[in-house]
Design a protein around this motif. Sequence first.
Motif, mmCIF file in Angstrom:
data_model
loop_
_atom_site.group_PDB
_atom_site.id
_atom_site.type_symbol
_atom_site.label_atom_id
_atom_site.label_comp_id
_atom_site.label_asym_id
_atom_site.label_seq_id
_atom_site.Cartn_x
_atom_site.Cartn_y
_atom_site.Cartn_z
ATOM 1 N N ASP A 165 -1.242 110.833 73.914
ATOM 2 C CA ASP A 165 -2.151 109.650 73.666
ATOM 3 C C ASP A 165 -2.348 109.362 72.533
ATOM 4 O O ASP A 165 -3.149 110.060 71.614
ATOM 5 N N ALA A 166 -1.747 108.166 71.910
ATOM 6 C CA ALA A 166 -1.485 108.255 70.433
ATOM 7 C C ALA A 166 -2.871 107.737 69.595
ATOM 8 O O ALA A 166 -3.281 108.481 68.613
ATOM 9 N N ARG A 167 -3.609 107.000 70.409
ATOM 10 C CA ARG A 167 -5.055 106.603 69.714
ATOM 11 C C ARG A 167 -6.201 107.869 69.770
ATOM 12 O O ARG A 167 -6.903 107.684 68.641
ATOM 13 N N ARG A 168 -5.795 108.708 70.454
ATOM 14 C CA ARG A 168 -6.604 109.980 70.488
ATOM 15 C C ARG A 168 -6.066 111.077 70.063
ATOM 16 O O ARG A 168 -6.504 112.257 69.763
ATOM 17 N N ALA A 169 -4.833 110.977 69.486
ATOM 18 C CA ALA A 169 -3.919 112.339 68.820
ATOM 19 C C ALA A 169 -3.968 113.288 69.746
ATOM 20 O O ALA A 169 -4.139 114.462 69.327
ATOM 21 N N ARG A 170 -3.948 113.156 70.993
ATOM 22 C CA ARG A 170 -3.849 114.125 72.133
ATOM 23 C C ARG A 170 -2.555 114.350 72.633
ATOM 24 O O ARG A 170 -2.104 113.290 73.163
ATOM 25 N N ALA A 171 -2.139 115.519 72.717
ATOM 26 C CA ALA A 171 -0.863 115.563 73.322
ATOM 27 C C ALA A 171 -1.117 116.566 74.584
ATOM 28 O O ALA A 171 -1.698 117.386 74.808
ATOM 29 N N TYR A 172 -0.318 116.258 75.641
ATOM 30 C CA TYR A 172 -0.164 116.877 76.869
ATOM 31 C C TYR A 172 1.240 117.367 77.247
ATOM 32 O O TYR A 172 2.050 116.885 77.172
ATOM 33 N N ARG A 173 1.002 118.604 77.708
ATOM 34 C CA ARG A 173 2.473 119.519 78.132
ATOM 35 C C ARG A 173 2.044 119.855 79.846
ATOM 36 O O ARG A 173 0.792 120.132 80.247
ATOM 37 N N ILE A 174 3.177 120.334 80.367
ATOM 38 C CA ILE A 174 2.853 120.529 81.684
ATOM 39 C C ILE A 174 2.308 121.839 81.814
ATOM 40 O O ILE A 174 2.986 123.120 81.231
ATOM 41 N N PRO A 175 1.299 122.166 82.439
ATOM 42 C CA PRO A 175 0.800 123.530 82.517
ATOM 43 C C PRO A 175 1.560 124.436 83.152
ATOM 44 O O PRO A 175 2.334 124.261 84.199
ATOM 45 N N ALA A 176 1.790 125.788 82.444
ATOM 46 C CA ALA A 176 2.491 126.822 83.225
ATOM 47 C C ALA A 176 2.386 126.936 84.528
ATOM 48 O O ALA A 176 3.293 127.477 85.330
ATOM 49 N N ASN A 177 1.043 127.042 85.263
ATOM 50 C CA ASN A 177 0.889 127.164 86.783
ATOM 51 C C ASN A 177 1.113 126.051 87.581
ATOM 52 O O ASN A 177 0.795 125.991 88.535
ATOM 53 N N THR A 178 1.851 124.764 87.105
ATOM 54 C CA THR A 178 2.047 123.626 87.771
ATOM 55 C C THR A 178 3.089 124.046 88.988
ATOM 56 O O THR A 178 4.116 124.974 88.719
ATOM 57 N N ASN A 179 2.797 123.774 90.073
ATOM 58 C CA ASN A 179 3.835 123.838 91.115
ATOM 59 C C ASN A 179 4.605 122.666 91.108
ATOM 60 O O ASN A 179 4.557 121.452 91.690
ATOM 61 N N LEU A 180 5.921 123.075 90.639
ATOM 62 C CA LEU A 180 6.790 121.897 90.110
ATOM 63 C C LEU A 180 7.437 121.279 91.755
ATOM 64 O O LEU A 180 7.684 120.138 91.891
ATOM 65 N N ALA A 181 7.439 122.095 92.560
ATOM 66 C CA ALA A 181 8.266 121.588 93.953
ATOM 67 C C ALA A 181 7.334 120.589 94.459
ATOM 68 O O ALA A 181 7.667 119.595 95.021
ATOM 69 N N LYS A 182 5.923 120.737 94.676
ATOM 70 C CA LYS A 182 4.815 119.868 95.152
ATOM 71 C C LYS A 182 4.887 118.618 94.245
ATOM 72 O O LYS A 182 4.837 117.534 94.702
ATOM 73 N N LEU A 183 4.907 118.750 92.845
ATOM 74 C CA LEU A 183 4.850 117.688 92.116
ATOM 75 C C LEU A 183 6.317 116.841 92.184
ATOM 76 O O LEU A 183 5.937 115.657 92.406
ATOM 77 N N ASP A 184 7.112 117.377 92.339
ATOM 78 C CA ASP A 184 8.402 116.678 92.627
ATOM 79 C C ASP A 184 8.454 115.760 93.865
ATOM 80 O O ASP A 184 8.784 114.830 94.068
ATOM 81 N N ALA A 185 7.959 116.340 94.981
ATOM 82 C CA ALA A 185 7.895 115.662 96.372
ATOM 83 C C ALA A 185 6.733 114.796 96.084
ATOM 84 O O ALA A 185 7.092 113.639 96.748
ATOM 85 N N TRP A 186 5.718 114.757 95.528
ATOM 86 C CA TRP A 186 4.981 113.788 95.417
ATOM 87 C C TRP A 186 5.449 112.466 94.595
ATOM 88 O O TRP A 186 5.162 111.419 94.980
ATOM 89 N N LEU A 187 5.964 112.740 93.472
ATOM 90 C CA LEU A 187 6.736 111.741 92.872
ATOM 91 C C LEU A 187 7.742 111.202 93.646
ATOM 92 O O LEU A 187 7.708 109.919 93.422
ATOM 93 N N ALA A 188 8.437 111.877 94.546
ATOM 94 C CA ALA A 188 9.417 111.019 95.229
ATOM 95 C C ALA A 188 8.583 109.981 96.004
ATOM 96 O O ALA A 188 9.201 109.076 96.608
ATOM 97 N N SER A 189 7.532 110.350 97.052
ATOM 98 C CA SER A 189 6.686 109.849 97.894
ATOM 99 C C SER A 189 6.212 108.666 97.106
ATOM 100 O O SER A 189 6.112 107.516 97.524
ATOM 101 N N GLN A 190 5.970 108.773 95.731
ATOM 102 C CA GLN A 190 5.204 107.624 95.038
ATOM 103 C C GLN A 190 6.187 106.723 94.702
ATOM 104 O O GLN A 190 6.171 105.381 94.627
ATOM 105 N N ALA A 191 7.692 107.077 94.475
ATOM 106 C CA ALA A 191 8.802 106.270 94.221
ATOM 107 C C ALA A 191 9.016 105.283 95.501
ATOM 108 O O ALA A 191 9.087 104.134 95.337
ATOM 109 N N THR A 192 8.991 106.020 96.668
ATOM 110 C CA THR A 192 9.185 105.042 97.825
ATOM 111 C C THR A 192 7.789 104.218 98.217
ATOM 112 O O THR A 192 8.009 102.947 98.522
ATOM 113 N N ALA A 193 6.787 104.483 97.642
ATOM 114 C CA ALA A 193 5.496 103.648 97.950
ATOM 115 C C ALA A 193 5.627 102.383 96.954
ATOM 116 O O ALA A 193 5.245 101.463 97.317
#
Length: 202
Positions: A165-193
Amino acid sequence: MLVTLSALTFAEYATGSRARRTEIVATRRIPADEYVGAQYYAPLLEAIPVALASADPTAVLTVAAQGLELSGQERAYQEATDGLLEWWRRARGVVVTAGDSVLETGGLRIDVTPHLAYRTKTGAEVALFHLKEAELPRDTAIAAARLMQVCMLDLLPDAIPVVVDARRARAYRIPANTNLAKLDAWLASQATAYVDHQRAIS
């Protein structure tokens, strides 16, 4: 025919309000060369890798901001530049080259092209920049970062995806405890949406 969105725009759609999602779909029906929003930050994004690889990033970004004509553009560039340079001083990176990639899912093409790649003492990173005045939601940043992570072999193997987020000089990374399988499934559903949404208002 597959629709194409940038990774950050798709992430914004996936995590956006109903009104914002509709706005994104509607504006993407406008030809790119006629859509003012697509051109608003283009000169700044093109200048960033050159600037951050130079001995005087401020001077390069200042040149990129000259001759701006769109409403509020000069102030927007100044605020984004100030925050970006603050983030870059903390990052202490050295600019390198990255590739690009495309994800195809649910009838949607997602253009995954980092705005910057760099190496630090702890390893390589690839970044997307959110330059808008509105604050970047954390969920949007993580979604965009995951899209880069999935394509990392094409972008810069073993690099870490970062969304800034450039204006706030804030960087985001994927948290280590993220459930990637669930995130990927959600992203795929959003593409269809998105594809269904576009068809509904065509």
